[in-house]
Structures are given as structure tokens and as C-alpha cells.
Design a protein around this motif. Sequence first.
Motif, mmCIF file in Angstrom:
data_model
loop_
_atom_site.group_PDB
_atom_site.id
_atom_site.type_symbol
_atom_site.label_atom_id
_atom_site.label_comp_id
_atom_site.label_asym_id
_atom_site.label_seq_id
_atom_site.Cartn_x
_atom_site.Cartn_y
_atom_site.Cartn_z
ATOM 1 N N PRO A 126 0.844 -1.208 0.000
ATOM 2 C CA PRO A 126 0.000 0.000 0.000
ATOM 3 C C PRO A 126 0.872 1.249 0.000
ATOM 4 N N HIS A 127 0.365 2.306 -0.654
ATOM 5 C CA HIS A 127 1.191 3.499 -0.816
ATOM 6 C C HIS A 127 0.354 4.762 -0.757
ATOM 7 N N ARG A 128 1.030 5.863 -0.560
ATOM 8 C CA ARG A 128 0.448 7.192 -0.687
ATOM 9 C C ARG A 128 1.464 8.082 -1.395
ATOM 10 N N VAL A 129 0.969 9.161 -1.988
ATOM 11 C CA VAL A 129 1.830 10.113 -2.688
ATOM 12 C C VAL A 129 1.765 11.450 -1.963
ATOM 13 N N TYR A 130 2.925 12.046 -1.698
ATOM 14 C CA TYR A 130 3.016 13.334 -1.012
ATOM 15 C C TYR A 130 3.807 14.314 -1.868
ATOM 16 N N ARG A 131 3.353 15.535 -1.926
ATOM 17 C CA ARG A 131 4.073 16.586 -2.644
ATOM 18 C C ARG A 131 5.006 17.343 -1.709
ATOM 19 N N ARG A 132 4.612 17.428 -0.429
ATOM 20 C CA ARG A 132 5.418 18.170 0.543
ATOM 21 C C ARG A 132 5.178 17.561 1.922
ATOM 22 N N PRO A 133 6.078 17.774 2.861
ATOM 23 C CA PRO A 133 5.935 17.148 4.185
ATOM 24 C C PRO A 133 4.679 17.583 4.930
ATOM 25 N N ALA A 135 1.831 17.619 3.902
ATOM 26 C CA ALA A 135 0.712 16.752 3.509
ATOM 27 C C ALA A 135 0.691 15.434 4.259
ATOM 28 N N VAL A 136 1.749 15.126 4.989
ATOM 29 C CA VAL A 136 1.814 13.862 5.727
ATOM 30 C C VAL A 136 0.872 13.926 6.927
ATOM 31 N N GLU A 137 -0.113 13.049 6.950
ATOM 32 C CA GLU A 137 -1.064 12.976 8.060
ATOM 33 C C GLU A 137 -0.791 11.695 8.842
ATOM 34 N N PRO A 138 -0.371 11.802 10.103
ATOM 35 C CA PRO A 138 -0.007 10.616 10.881
ATOM 36 C C PRO A 138 -1.100 9.568 10.970
ATOM 37 N N GLN A 139 -2.360 10.011 10.893
ATOM 38 C CA GLN A 139 -3.470 9.070 11.004
ATOM 39 C C GLN A 139 -3.846 8.434 9.673
ATOM 40 N N ALA A 140 -3.161 8.828 8.578
ATOM 41 C CA ALA A 140 -3.527 8.310 7.251
ATOM 42 C C ALA A 140 -2.283 7.867 6.481
ATOM 43 N N LEU A 141 -1.383 7.199 7.153
ATOM 44 C CA LEU A 141 -0.188 6.675 6.509
ATOM 45 C C LEU A 141 -0.531 5.413 5.715
ATOM 46 N N PRO A 142 0.295 5.033 4.746
ATOM 47 C CA PRO A 142 -0.018 3.836 3.949
ATOM 48 C C PRO A 142 0.145 2.528 4.708
ATOM 49 N N GLY A 143 0.687 2.565 5.891
ATOM 50 C CA GLY A 143 0.865 1.355 6.691
ATOM 51 C C GLY A 143 1.650 1.687 7.934
ATOM 52 N N SER A 144 1.958 0.663 8.691
ATOM 53 C CA SER A 144 2.764 0.858 9.891
ATOM 54 C C SER A 144 4.232 1.002 9.510
ATOM 55 N N ALA A 182 15.301 17.811 -3.876
ATOM 56 C CA ALA A 182 16.324 17.349 -4.815
ATOM 57 C C ALA A 182 15.758 17.020 -6.192
ATOM 58 N N TYR A 183 14.527 16.478 -6.245
ATOM 59 C CA TYR A 183 14.007 15.961 -7.508
ATOM 60 C C TYR A 183 12.778 16.701 -8.023
ATOM 61 N N ASP A 184 12.240 17.630 -7.239
ATOM 62 C CA ASP A 184 11.140 18.490 -7.673
ATOM 63 C C ASP A 184 9.988 17.683 -8.254
ATOM 64 N N GLN A 185 9.505 16.728 -7.492
ATOM 65 C CA GLN A 185 8.387 15.894 -7.927
ATOM 66 C C GLN A 185 7.708 15.275 -6.712
ATOM 67 N N ASP A 186 6.574 14.612 -6.968
ATOM 68 C CA ASP A 186 5.869 13.920 -5.901
ATOM 69 C C ASP A 186 6.741 12.795 -5.341
ATOM 70 N N ILE A 187 6.464 12.449 -4.086
ATOM 71 C CA ILE A 187 7.200 11.379 -3.414
ATOM 72 C C ILE A 187 6.241 10.240 -3.110
ATOM 73 N N LEU A 188 6.611 9.044 -3.513
ATOM 74 C CA LEU A 188 5.802 7.862 -3.227
ATOM 75 C C LEU A 188 6.307 7.222 -1.942
ATOM 76 N N VAL A 189 5.381 6.951 -1.035
ATOM 77 C CA VAL A 189 5.713 6.313 0.233
ATOM 78 C C VAL A 189 4.906 5.035 0.343
ATOM 79 N N GLU A 190 5.589 3.934 0.615
ATOM 80 C CA GLU A 190 4.920 2.638 0.696
ATOM 81 C C GLU A 190 5.411 1.852 1.905
ATOM 82 N N LYS A 191 4.674 0.832 2.244
ATOM 83 C CA LYS A 191 5.084 -0.069 3.315
ATOM 84 C C LYS A 191 6.386 -0.761 2.932
#
Length: 333
Positions: A126-133, A135-144, A182-191
Motif C-alpha cells: 500500500p502506498h500514498r503520494v506526497y508533494r510536501r511534508p 501533507a503527511v497525516e499521521p493518522q492516514a499513513l499507507p501502513g505501519s 532534490a528531484y522536484d516531484q511527488d514522493i511515493l511512500v509505501e510499506k
Amino acid sequence: MRIGLIYDTFESYPWREEEPPDADAEYEPVETVDILAAAVEHLGHQPVRVGTATDLRERLDRGLTLDAAVNIAEGARSRNREAHAPILLEMANIPCLGSDALTLSMTLDKSWTKDLVAAADVPTPPHRVYRRPEAVEPQALPGSFPLFAKPRYEGSSKGLRPSSRVESVDALCAEVERLRSAYDQDILVEKFIEGGGEFTVAVVGHDPPEALPALQRGVEPTTGLGLHALEHRGAPTASREWDYELRGTLTPTLEERLQTLTLRLFDRLECRDFARADFRVDADGQPWFLEVNPLPTFAPDDTFAIIAELMGRDYVDYLAEVFDRGLRRLQLA
């Protein structure tokens, strides 16, 4: 036939001062181009070394004629960069081995690719995409935790380092900011999948495609990251000597499962002629798809060369066979 070779070598990257040191990591050494040319000559055809997509555009304007092309050009910066050469070839009515522009653009987007393969019953973390920090919601992460962060539109492990594996919300926010800056793009975060090792499976051919023997990758014992993620070109960790281990066991059952999943996603993503898919396996033996590369390297020390050696095949001869299958798909052989 005159078969064009479209490629980027390390020397051809159009550097800008602000770019990260691994910006050219997806490009190739000249030795890879030599291998491509030798394989085309082995088939009795004439290789035409064209160069980058920009070189292709300029040479087409000057009247370049080709009967077909082999494209491994990655382009630069744009998330559609891998489609530049195939589109130019399509507009010039030059048949091209490998996947078309749509597949190349779509598979460069790790998020869209994961959504498509998941719909085809290929397990992916499972994953989520973030554009900036922010946008990170601790209660809505893609996993533990642990989680893993990487650029959404890059390949060849660009941007990855030990800090890519995160164990807290604060660490995740810091990594999203580092990668975004560094890369000027969205960041994918996954378990982050751990416990059973990392594997790669290549596919060649068509109607039906053939899954090649799975290769097991070394992982760094402390972080659990694949060794290739720490040693890739331009990485700040590349010069260090890393310990590694082979986690898990590549049993016949696991290899068959990996090959089945790879063929399924190869078909779902409409890849053509050649590709490579990467997986991690959890402690229960479940494979999880990470990403696919329809523009895999044909470098003489990488996946396809290793597989040819395992099969007892001369690499040039084997690569010529792979290209011949592609020409037959195009009805040119």
C-alpha cells in the motif's frame, strides 16, 4: 536492414547546476551500446548509432532513414522523458522494438503502475503520494512503520539511501522534504517489506512472453535495503564497501510465483519484447511487486548478461535472439 540504436550514455546527460549527483544514473556506459551493435550485426543487419532522442530528432530532420530501431533512451527531467524517442520514431513510421510511448510514460509513474497491477491481482505494498511534508497525516499513513520513500518518476534507485527507510513521522517528513527538494516531484511512500529477500525477474518475447529465471539480490543487513539502492551511480553511499546477505530462499515454488506475477503485469501494462520487474518477499513468503522497467539495461554486467551466463549462452548471441523475437513481432524477420 538499417537498425537504429537510440540511447543515452553517461557523457550525454545535459547537466544543470542544481541537479542531484545521481541525475544520470539511468544512462549507460559505451560498452552497452557496443553490445547492442554487436547483437544487431550478429543478426546480419547494420546498426546505426543514433544517440539520444534529441540526436534522433535532428537526424530525422536531416533525412535519416531506418528500417527499425532499438530504443533504450531514458531522456531527462520530464515524466514523459522515456516516451520522447518512441514518439519520434512513431511519427517517422519507424518500427521500434520494446514497449511503446504510452507504456513507458505510465510505468515511469510508480503510483499509477501500482494501481494498475493491483487491479490485475498482483500484490503491491500500500502506498500514498506526497508533494510536501505538510501533507503527511499521521493518522492516514499507507501502513505501519517502517515505510519507504522514493521519487515518483525516477528509476535506477535514484534518490535512495539509508534514510529512505523511515521509522517515524518526523523521519518521513524529513525524507519527503529531502526528495522533493532534490528531484522536484511527488514522493511515493509505501510499506517497507522485509523478511524474505529481494528478487528481480526479466521477461522477453511475445505471444507468449517468456519469464526468465529469477535472480536474487543482496540486501544490506542493517537497513534491509537492496544493495543496488546503495551502490548506484551518483549515490553518496556508492563509494563505501557494503556488507550484504541473501535473505530468504529462492525455491522452485517461489520462482514460479514470481514468474507468474511478472507475466501478469507484463501483459496488464502492455509491455513488449523485454522488461524487468522487481519484488520483495515478506517473512511469510508472499511476494510484493515494487516496480517494473520496460527499458532495462543491457549492460554486460547486469541482469540480462547474468541470465545469459546462467543459461550457458554467449551474451551477444542471446541478445540477438531477444532482438530477433522483437523483429518477428514487428513482422520484419
